[in-house]
Scaffold this motif. Structure first.
Motif, PDB file in Angstrom:
ATOM      1  N   SER A 134       0.837  -1.208   0.000  1.00 59.49           N
ATOM      2  CA  SER A 134       0.000   0.000   0.000  1.00 59.49           C
ATOM      3  C   SER A 134       0.869   1.254   0.000  1.00 59.49           C
ATOM      4  CB  SER A 134      -0.917   0.015   1.224  1.00 59.49           C
ATOM      5  OG  SER A 134      -1.852  -1.017   1.145  1.00 59.49           O
ATOM      6  N   GLU A 149      -7.568   5.633  -8.650  1.00 53.29           N
ATOM      7  CA  GLU A 149      -8.802   4.852  -8.760  1.00 53.29           C
ATOM      8  C   GLU A 149      -8.549   3.409  -9.199  1.00 53.29           C
ATOM      9  OE1 GLU A 149      -8.310   7.174 -12.609  1.00 53.29           O
ATOM     10  OE2 GLU A 149      -8.198   7.659 -10.490  1.00 53.29           O
ATOM     11  N   LYS A 150      -7.388   3.121  -9.748  1.00 55.50           N
ATOM     12  CA  LYS A 150      -7.052   1.756 -10.160  1.00 55.50           C
ATOM     13  C   LYS A 150      -6.581   0.881  -8.992  1.00 55.50           C
ATOM     14  CE  LYS A 150      -7.307   1.805 -14.745  1.00 55.50           C
ATOM     15  NZ  LYS A 150      -7.697   0.711 -15.591  1.00 55.50           N
ATOM     16  N   THR A 152      -7.012  -1.031  -5.825  1.00 56.19           N
ATOM     17  CA  THR A 152      -8.007  -1.641  -4.944  1.00 56.19           C
ATOM     18  C   THR A 152      -7.293  -2.592  -3.991  1.00 56.19           C
ATOM     19  OG1 THR A 152      -8.371  -3.548  -6.380  1.00 56.19           O
ATOM     20  CG2 THR A 152      -9.721  -1.574  -6.812  1.00 56.19           C
ATOM     21  N   ALA A 153      -8.007  -3.094  -3.017  1.00 59.17           N
ATOM     22  CA  ALA A 153      -7.417  -4.036  -2.060  1.00 59.17           C
ATOM     23  C   ALA A 153      -6.927  -5.294  -2.781  1.00 59.17           C
ATOM     24  CB  ALA A 153      -8.433  -4.398  -0.981  1.00 59.17           C
ATOM     25  N   ARG A 154      -7.708  -5.797  -3.707  1.00 64.00           N
ATOM     26  CA  ARG A 154      -7.322  -7.003  -4.448  1.00 64.00           C
ATOM     27  C   ARG A 154      -6.098  -6.743  -5.320  1.00 64.00           C
ATOM     28  NH1 ARG A 154      -9.784 -11.642  -4.977  1.00 64.00           N
ATOM     29  NH2 ARG A 154     -11.778 -10.820  -4.310  1.00 64.00           N
ATOM     30  N   THR A 156      -3.823  -4.546  -4.776  1.00 66.53           N
ATOM     31  CA  THR A 156      -2.692  -4.361  -3.869  1.00 66.53           C
ATOM     32  C   THR A 156      -2.094  -5.703  -3.462  1.00 66.53           C
ATOM     33  OG1 THR A 156      -3.649  -2.299  -3.050  1.00 66.53           O
ATOM     34  CG2 THR A 156      -2.006  -3.357  -1.648  1.00 66.53           C
TER      35      THR A 156
END
Length: 192
Positions: A134, A149-150, A152-154, A156
């Motif tokens: 992160s 905006e690209k 996301t948790a997944r 990452t």
């Protein structure tokens, strides 16, 4: 009555000294015989202690192996890579993970994951770098390398998940070419 020769029997160890001996014995046993043949009996013999002493601290062989991994293998550096380029930073993190996976061995990772369900791989192998990716991605957003905006948790988790998957499927350490492919052909195109 005869006196025992000094050194004939090991002196009784307790506390941290005993635990360190058991941890080292467990690691040595794991490296020598592998996870499938790893036994509490083997560790007890190496540590010159009894099985009940070990079972009082660790209820099963998997917990003992996990404890030995955490004790013997150094954790990756706390410092998050900051080369000024997203690609390089991600490759450093993946190489650190790959190094730990190689030291533990896929056979051990498979064995632990099959028994210790519900524990994430990162905790199993002492790779608790959940914020590192992160941090790296946030720095890349600030530099304008990627769009916020690209991320996301997944996305990452994706590079680490792909390295883990590769090890679990192939039973081999991940090559530098494969790490570069994961970063260049899968991960970076998803976030640019």
């Amino acid at each position: 009555m005869n006196k025992k020769n000094e050194g004939e029997f090991p002196t009784r160890r307790r506390g941290a000294e005993l635990e360190a001996a058991i941890m080292q014995a467990a690691w040595d046993e794991l490296m020598e015989v592998g996870f499938p043949n790893f036994t509490i009996e083997g560790v007890a013999a190496r540590a010159q202690t009894s099985k009940p002493v070990i079972y009082r601290r660790w209820p099963n062989r998997e917990e003992l192996v996990l404890a030995a991994i955490h004790k013997i293998l150094p954790a990756p550096p706390d410092e998050v890579p900051n080369t000024g380029e997203l690609r390089s930073d991600v490759i450093i993190i993946l190489n650190q993970l790959n190094d730990i996976l190689r030291k533990i061995g896929p056979e051990t990772i498979h064995g632990l994951m099959s028994v210790l369900t519900g524990i994430p791989l990162s905790e199993l192998i002492n790779f608790r770098r959940t914020n590192a990716m992160s941090t790296i991605l946030n720095r890349a957003v600030e530099r304008g390398e990627i769009r916020h905006e690209k991320v996301t948790a997944r996305i990452t988790r994706l590079p680490v998940d792909l390295v883990r998957h590769e090890v679990l499927i192939t039973y081999e350490p991940v090559s530098q070419d494969t790490i570069a492919e994961i970063v260049d052909e899968i991960f970076l195109p998803l976030i640019k």
